[in-house]
Design a protein around this motif. Structure first.
Motif, PDB file in Angstrom:
ATOM      1  N   PHE A 138       0.815  -1.215   0.000  1.00 55.40           N
ATOM      2  CA  PHE A 138       0.000   0.000   0.000  1.00 55.40           C
ATOM      3  C   PHE A 138       0.849   1.266   0.000  1.00 55.40           C
ATOM      4  O   PHE A 138       0.384   2.339  -0.382  1.00 55.40           O
ATOM      5  CB  PHE A 138      -0.906  -0.032   1.239  1.00 55.40           C
ATOM      6  CG  PHE A 138      -2.079   0.901   1.180  1.00 55.40           C
ATOM      7  CD1 PHE A 138      -2.749   1.141  -0.005  1.00 55.40           C
ATOM      8  CD2 PHE A 138      -2.530   1.541   2.323  1.00 55.40           C
ATOM      9  CE1 PHE A 138      -3.835   1.998  -0.056  1.00 55.40           C
ATOM     10  CE2 PHE A 138      -3.614   2.403   2.296  1.00 55.40           C
ATOM     11  CZ  PHE A 138      -4.267   2.630   1.091  1.00 55.40           C
ATOM     12  N   HIS A 139       2.109   1.141   0.421  1.00 54.34           N
ATOM     13  CA  HIS A 139       2.993   2.293   0.578  1.00 54.34           C
ATOM     14  C   HIS A 139       3.130   3.091  -0.722  1.00 54.34           C
ATOM     15  O   HIS A 139       2.992   4.321  -0.737  1.00 54.34           O
ATOM     16  CB  HIS A 139       4.360   1.823   1.065  1.00 54.34           C
ATOM     17  CG  HIS A 139       5.379   2.908   1.206  1.00 54.34           C
ATOM     18  ND1 HIS A 139       5.202   4.002   2.029  1.00 54.34           N
ATOM     19  CD2 HIS A 139       6.604   3.066   0.627  1.00 54.34           C
ATOM     20  CE1 HIS A 139       6.262   4.792   1.956  1.00 54.34           C
ATOM     21  NE2 HIS A 139       7.122   4.252   1.115  1.00 54.34           N
ATOM     22  N   GLY A 140       3.377   2.400  -1.815  1.00 52.10           N
ATOM     23  CA  GLY A 140       3.533   3.088  -3.101  1.00 52.10           C
ATOM     24  C   GLY A 140       2.266   3.794  -3.539  1.00 52.10           C
ATOM     25  O   GLY A 140       2.311   4.864  -4.158  1.00 52.10           O
ATOM     26  N   THR A 141       1.106   3.200  -3.218  1.00 51.44           N
ATOM     27  CA  THR A 141      -0.169   3.815  -3.574  1.00 51.44           C
ATOM     28  C   THR A 141      -0.363   5.145  -2.852  1.00 51.44           C
ATOM     29  O   THR A 141      -0.800   6.135  -3.452  1.00 51.44           O
ATOM     30  CB  THR A 141      -1.329   2.863  -3.217  1.00 51.44           C
ATOM     31  OG1 THR A 141      -1.153   1.627  -3.910  1.00 51.44           O
ATOM     32  CG2 THR A 141      -2.670   3.472  -3.589  1.00 51.44           C
ATOM     33  N   VAL A 142      -0.034   5.174  -1.576  1.00 56.05           N
ATOM     34  CA  VAL A 142      -0.196   6.411  -0.805  1.00 56.05           C
ATOM     35  C   VAL A 142       0.738   7.494  -1.347  1.00 56.05           C
ATOM     36  O   VAL A 142       0.347   8.658  -1.481  1.00 56.05           O
ATOM     37  CB  VAL A 142       0.090   6.163   0.689  1.00 56.05           C
ATOM     38  CG1 VAL A 142      -0.130   7.440   1.493  1.00 56.05           C
ATOM     39  CG2 VAL A 142      -0.797   5.059   1.234  1.00 56.05           C
ATOM     40  N   ILE A 143       1.970   7.117  -1.675  1.00 58.47           N
ATOM     41  CA  ILE A 143       2.920   8.079  -2.243  1.00 58.47           C
ATOM     42  C   ILE A 143       2.405   8.629  -3.564  1.00 58.47           C
ATOM     43  O   ILE A 143       2.449   9.844  -3.818  1.00 58.47           O
ATOM     44  CB  ILE A 143       4.300   7.414  -2.438  1.00 58.47           C
ATOM     45  CG1 ILE A 143       4.964   7.169  -1.085  1.00 58.47           C
ATOM     46  CG2 ILE A 143       5.204   8.292  -3.309  1.00 58.47           C
ATOM     47  CD1 ILE A 143       6.285   6.435  -1.175  1.00 58.47           C
ATOM     48  N   ALA A 144       1.887   7.749  -4.424  1.00 59.75           N
ATOM     49  CA  ALA A 144       1.371   8.185  -5.725  1.00 59.75           C
ATOM     50  C   ALA A 144       0.218   9.176  -5.564  1.00 59.75           C
ATOM     51  O   ALA A 144       0.146  10.181  -6.280  1.00 59.75           O
ATOM     52  CB  ALA A 144       0.925   6.971  -6.535  1.00 59.75           C
ATOM     53  N   CYS A 145      -0.657   8.912  -4.613  1.00 56.83           N
ATOM     54  CA  CYS A 145      -1.800   9.808  -4.395  1.00 56.83           C
ATOM     55  C   CYS A 145      -1.357  11.144  -3.812  1.00 56.83           C
ATOM     56  O   CYS A 145      -1.901  12.193  -4.162  1.00 56.83           O
ATOM     57  CB  CYS A 145      -2.817   9.129  -3.489  1.00 56.83           C
ATOM     58  SG  CYS A 145      -3.650   7.742  -4.276  1.00 56.83           S
ATOM     59  N   ALA A 146      -0.359  11.106  -2.929  1.00 54.64           N
ATOM     60  CA  ALA A 146       0.174  12.355  -2.369  1.00 54.64           C
ATOM     61  C   ALA A 146       0.818  13.197  -3.464  1.00 54.64           C
ATOM     62  O   ALA A 146       0.690  14.429  -3.469  1.00 54.64           O
ATOM     63  CB  ALA A 146       1.177  12.049  -1.263  1.00 54.64           C
ATOM     64  N   ARG A 147       1.494  12.547  -4.379  1.00 51.81           N
ATOM     65  CA  ARG A 147       2.083  13.274  -5.513  1.00 51.81           C
ATOM     66  C   ARG A 147       0.983  13.878  -6.378  1.00 51.81           C
ATOM     67  O   ARG A 147       1.094  15.006  -6.860  1.00 51.81           O
ATOM     68  CB  ARG A 147       2.953  12.334  -6.344  1.00 51.81           C
ATOM     69  CG  ARG A 147       4.314  12.027  -5.720  1.00 51.81           C
ATOM     70  CD  ARG A 147       5.251  11.448  -6.762  1.00 51.81           C
ATOM     71  NE  ARG A 147       6.585  11.267  -6.203  1.00 51.81           N
ATOM     72  CZ  ARG A 147       7.187  10.107  -6.073  1.00 51.81           C
ATOM     73  NH1 ARG A 147       6.572   8.997  -6.450  1.00 51.81           N
ATOM     74  NH2 ARG A 147       8.415  10.025  -5.584  1.00 51.81           N
ATOM     75  N   ARG A 148      -0.069  13.100  -6.591  1.00 57.08           N
ATOM     76  CA  ARG A 148      -1.185  13.568  -7.412  1.00 57.08           C
ATOM     77  C   ARG A 148      -1.799  14.836  -6.812  1.00 57.08           C
ATOM     78  O   ARG A 148      -2.283  15.719  -7.534  1.00 57.08           O
ATOM     79  CB  ARG A 148      -2.241  12.462  -7.501  1.00 57.08           C
ATOM     80  CG  ARG A 148      -3.458  12.810  -8.324  1.00 57.08           C
ATOM     81  CD  ARG A 148      -3.222  12.545  -9.788  1.00 57.08           C
ATOM     82  NE  ARG A 148      -4.366  12.919 -10.599  1.00 57.08           N
ATOM     83  CZ  ARG A 148      -4.439  12.698 -11.903  1.00 57.08           C
ATOM     84  NH1 ARG A 148      -3.452  12.121 -12.543  1.00 57.08           N
ATOM     85  NH2 ARG A 148      -5.510  13.081 -12.583  1.00 57.08           N
TER      86      ARG A 148
END
Length: 290
Positions: free
Chosen positions: A53-63
């Motif tokens: 899930f870690h990468g998903t949270v990072i991607a959304c924060a970048r978005r």
């Protein structure tokens, strides 16, 4: 509860991230809390979920452009009580978002150290503002916040501008003024130490941490400079008894990072049987040969 929270957050990503930036930030904060629980639960299946899930949270924060935030000191002169409260709440919200993203850096370093792999984020060039000083962040009222803000140093530059590895060459026992600017913020100290840990893990994975290697000396100096910047002589007095201020268990973590600098924990864990007796036997034979 942890698993249900993750499922609920995953189900709401599309609506929150793409349609409502304010709700997206709250969702990412909730995810960060859930990830923290998973890291601390001690359950192997939770750790697998956290890593995935870690990468998903990072991607959304970048978005949501949370990695490109800047910090500006508000003008506090001539404000009425109502205006001051409005400015205080706006500043607090901005600080919450900054600390949320810094929390992602902390999780990134924790996972790299725990699972012995590369980080997803780059930690030395971290382009986020430093966290606010402890006394400013913990101000109980708008008036107290204003008073403490007027006494603080201007720390609007990004964290990379204060890191030892990005400074001109100097002895670790004499931190530069730019490094000492961060001293009043325990959370910044915590983030910087995790950044050092992430860098150690990266070098460990590439096999470039032999005691005689330049990278070893660099990380040793960086850890020592962190100590002289954030911990040396930092005490509080309570009822005439001097006690260390260490709300994040920083010194325990500092010693842990030093251990990772000196020992490849991946090999050590395999030697004691993490991947089975056969793999452990091979690693023990390797140590005995050395």
């Amino acid at each position: 509860m942890f698993e249900k929270l993750n499922k609920a957050i995953l189900a709401s990503w599309e609506n929150s991230v793409l349609k409502d930036p304010a709700e997206a930030v709250s969702t990412i904060q909730a995810a960060l809390i859930g990830q923290t629980f998973g890291l601390l639960s001690g359950e192997p299946k939770h750790l697998v979920i956290v890593e995935a899930f870690h990468g998903t949270v990072i991607a959304c924060a970048r978005r949501c452009n949370m990695f490109t935030r800047t910090s500006n000191c508000p003008d506090l002169s001539g404000l009425s009580t109502i205006e001051l409260n409005t400015v205080w709440k706006s500043w607090a919200r901005s600080e919450e978002i900054t600390r949320t993203v810094l929390g992602l850096y902390i999780h990134d370093a924790e996972l790299a150290s725990m699972l012995h792999h590369e980080t997803l984020l780059r930690h030395d060039p971290i382009a986020l503002p430093v966290a606010a000083d402890d006394v400013v962040f913990n101000a109980p009222t708008a008036a107290a916040w204003k008073e403490r803000m007027l006494l603080r140093q201007d720390t609007r530059l990004t964290i990379r501008n204060y890191l030892h590895v990005n400074m001109e060459l100097h002895h670790y026992s004499q931190p530069l003024p730019a490094e000492l600017v961060c001293m009043p913020s325990s959370f910044t100290a915590y983030v910087v130490l995790h950044g050092i840990s992430a860098s150690v893990c990266e070098q460990q994975q590439s096999g470039r941490l032999d005691p005689g290697a330049p990278s070893f000396s660099k990380h040793y100096d960086t850890l020592m400079c962190w100590y002289f910047t954030f911990r040396a002589g930092k005490f509080s007095v309570s009822k005439d008894v001097i006690i260390p201020c260490d709300q994040f268990c920083l010194m325990i973590f500092w010693h842990t990072v030093f251990m990772h600098l000196l020992v490849d924990f991946n090999i050590l864990e395999r030697a004691i049987g993490r991947d089975g007796s056969m793999a452990g036997s091979a690693e023990r034979d390797h140590y005995y040969t050395i």
